[in-house]
Structures are given as C-alpha cells and as structure tokens.
Design an enzyme around this catalytic site. Structure first.
Site, PDB file in Angstrom:
ATOM      1  N   CYS A 137       8.110   2.044   1.110  1.00 42.15           N
ATOM      2  CA  CYS A 137       6.811   1.624   2.059  1.00 42.15           C
ATOM      3  C   CYS A 137       6.794   2.417   2.922  1.00 42.15           C
ATOM      4  O   CYS A 137       7.768   2.899   3.134  1.00 42.15           O
ATOM      5  CB  CYS A 137       6.764   0.438   2.313  1.00 42.15           C
ATOM      6  N   GLU A 165       6.673   1.882   6.093  1.00 45.45           N
ATOM      7  CA  GLU A 165       7.149   0.956   7.023  1.00 45.45           C
ATOM      8  C   GLU A 165       8.863   1.043   7.148  1.00 45.45           C
ATOM      9  O   GLU A 165       9.447   2.005   8.008  1.00 45.45           O
ATOM     10  CB  GLU A 165       6.617  -0.466   6.641  1.00 45.45           C
ATOM     11  N   CYS A 222       8.775  -5.656   3.606  1.00 42.59           N
ATOM     12  CA  CYS A 222       9.069  -5.147   4.972  1.00 42.59           C
ATOM     13  C   CYS A 222       8.282  -5.886   6.001  1.00 42.59           C
ATOM     14  O   CYS A 222       9.075  -5.567   6.945  1.00 42.59           O
ATOM     15  CB  CYS A 222       8.031  -4.073   5.181  1.00 42.59           C
TER      16      CYS A 222
HETATM   17  N1  THU Z   1       2.354   0.058   0.370  1.00 43.98           N
HETATM   18  C1  THU Z   1       3.233   0.507   1.783  1.00 43.98           C
HETATM   19  O1  THU Z   1       3.842   1.356   2.002  1.00 43.98           O
HETATM   20  N2  THU Z   1       3.313  -0.428   3.380  1.00 43.98           N
HETATM   21  C2  THU Z   1       2.669  -1.721   2.454  1.00 43.98           C
HETATM   22  O2  THU Z   1       2.968  -2.020   3.822  1.00 43.98           O
HETATM   23  C3  THU Z   1       1.359  -2.307   1.235  1.00 43.98           C
HETATM   24  C4  THU Z   1       1.921  -1.732   0.549  1.00 43.98           C
HETATM   25  C5  THU Z   1       2.728   0.969  -0.380  1.00 43.98           C
HETATM   26  C6  THU Z   1       3.506   0.408  -1.907  1.00 43.98           C
HETATM   27  C7  THU Z   1       3.255   1.054  -3.224  1.00 43.98           C
HETATM   28  O3  THU Z   1       3.269   3.215  -2.880  1.00 43.98           O
HETATM   29  C8  THU Z   1       1.496   1.208  -2.551  1.00 43.98           C
HETATM   30  O4  THU Z   1       1.857   0.687  -1.427  1.00 43.98           O
HETATM   31  C9  THU Z   1       0.531   0.391  -3.169  1.00 43.98           C
HETATM   32  O5  THU Z   1       1.096  -0.806  -3.338  1.00 43.98           O
END
Ligand code: THU
Length: 138
Positions: free
Chosen positions: A60, A62, A96
């Site tokens: 993610c 974060e 996260c």
């Molecule tokens: N994702 C994030 O990077 N941060 C978030 O807070 C929510 C989800 C990403 C993970 C994945 O690569 C995509 O968003 C879809 O879930």
C-alpha cells in the site's frame, strides 16, 4: 474545515501525495493511491502502492510512505494524507491503520483526499479505536 496546528501545511502534504499517486504501480487493480506524511521534524515522506503479479505481495501507499520516513530517520507521524480516486473518500486499509499506529498518537490527523483536494479529516483513534501499540508491550 477547521485547521488545527497539525493541519498546517496541508496543501504541501496533498501535493506530495498527489505526485506519488501519479507514480503508482497498479496495473492489476488500476486503483492508484498516493500517501504522504509529515514527521516530527516537519519533513515530508511519500509513497505509492506497488502491486505485484503475485497479488498479496503488493504494498500500500501508506506502507511506502512509512518506510521512507523510517529510512530517512523519522520516528513519529504528525499528520498523514491518502490520495485516491474512489467512489467515497479513501481511508487507510486495516493493516495500514496498524502500521500508522506504530508511529502516531490517537489524535494524529489522517486526511482522505481525491485528485481535486482534501475530502475528509479523521483521527487515528477514530479509524483504529482501542488499538494495540508499542506501549502495550512495555
Ligand atoms: N491501497 C492503498 O495503497 N492504500 C489504501 O489505503 C487502500 C488500498 C491499494 C492497494 C491496492 O494496490 C489497491 O489500492 C487496490 O486495493
């Protein structure tokens, strides 16, 4: 939106997350996310989601921002902002929220933004109540 002292420099935080989001690697979900945080020194650190053909290995935005902060020597999150283009304002996923918890306090602001600007302000405690953290172990 009322601006507290932690909210100062919100524009710079948003711009950092927006720029990181533009560099996201999200070929599978097509859902690009950027995150930026301000550490205890005032320095900004940003990250984006980095997906993988082995789906669960993806990370993610974060997590990337937190890793950048730690690698730069930062140890506390003063404010964090997530930028994505969802149907509703995007808040950090459960994992996260726990990652943020390691380096933040209950009142730490967590902003949700879309490509056009900030949409919502939460506190970490509102997103992760009655949480488990480092002091629980001591
Ligand atoms: N994702 C994030 O990077 N941060 C978030 O807070 C929510 C989800 C990403 C993970 C994945 O690569 C995509 O968003 C879809 O879930």
């Amino acid at each position: 939106m009322r601006a507290g002292s932690e909210d100062e420099g919100l524009g710079a935080l948003f711009e950092a997350a927006l720029a990181a989001r533009q560099r996201a690697y999200a070929p599978y979900s097509r859902f690009s996310v950027g995150a930026a945080l301000r550490d205890e020194t005032g320095a900004l650190h940003a990250g984006c989601n980095v997906e993988n053909a082995a789906y669960p290995v993806g990370t993610c935005a974060e997590a990337g921002a937190i890793a950048a902060m730690v690698a730069a020597g930062g140890r506390r999150i003063a404010a964090l902002l997530v930028c994505a283009d969802g149907a509703v304002p995007v808040t950090p996923c459960g994992a996260c929220r726990q990652r943020i918890r390691e380096f933040a306090g209950p009142e730490t602001p967590v902003f949700a933004a879309g490509p056009g600007g900030v949409l919502a302000r939460h506190t970490l405690d509102a997103l992760l109540p009655a949480s488990f953290g480092p002091e629980t172990l001591s």
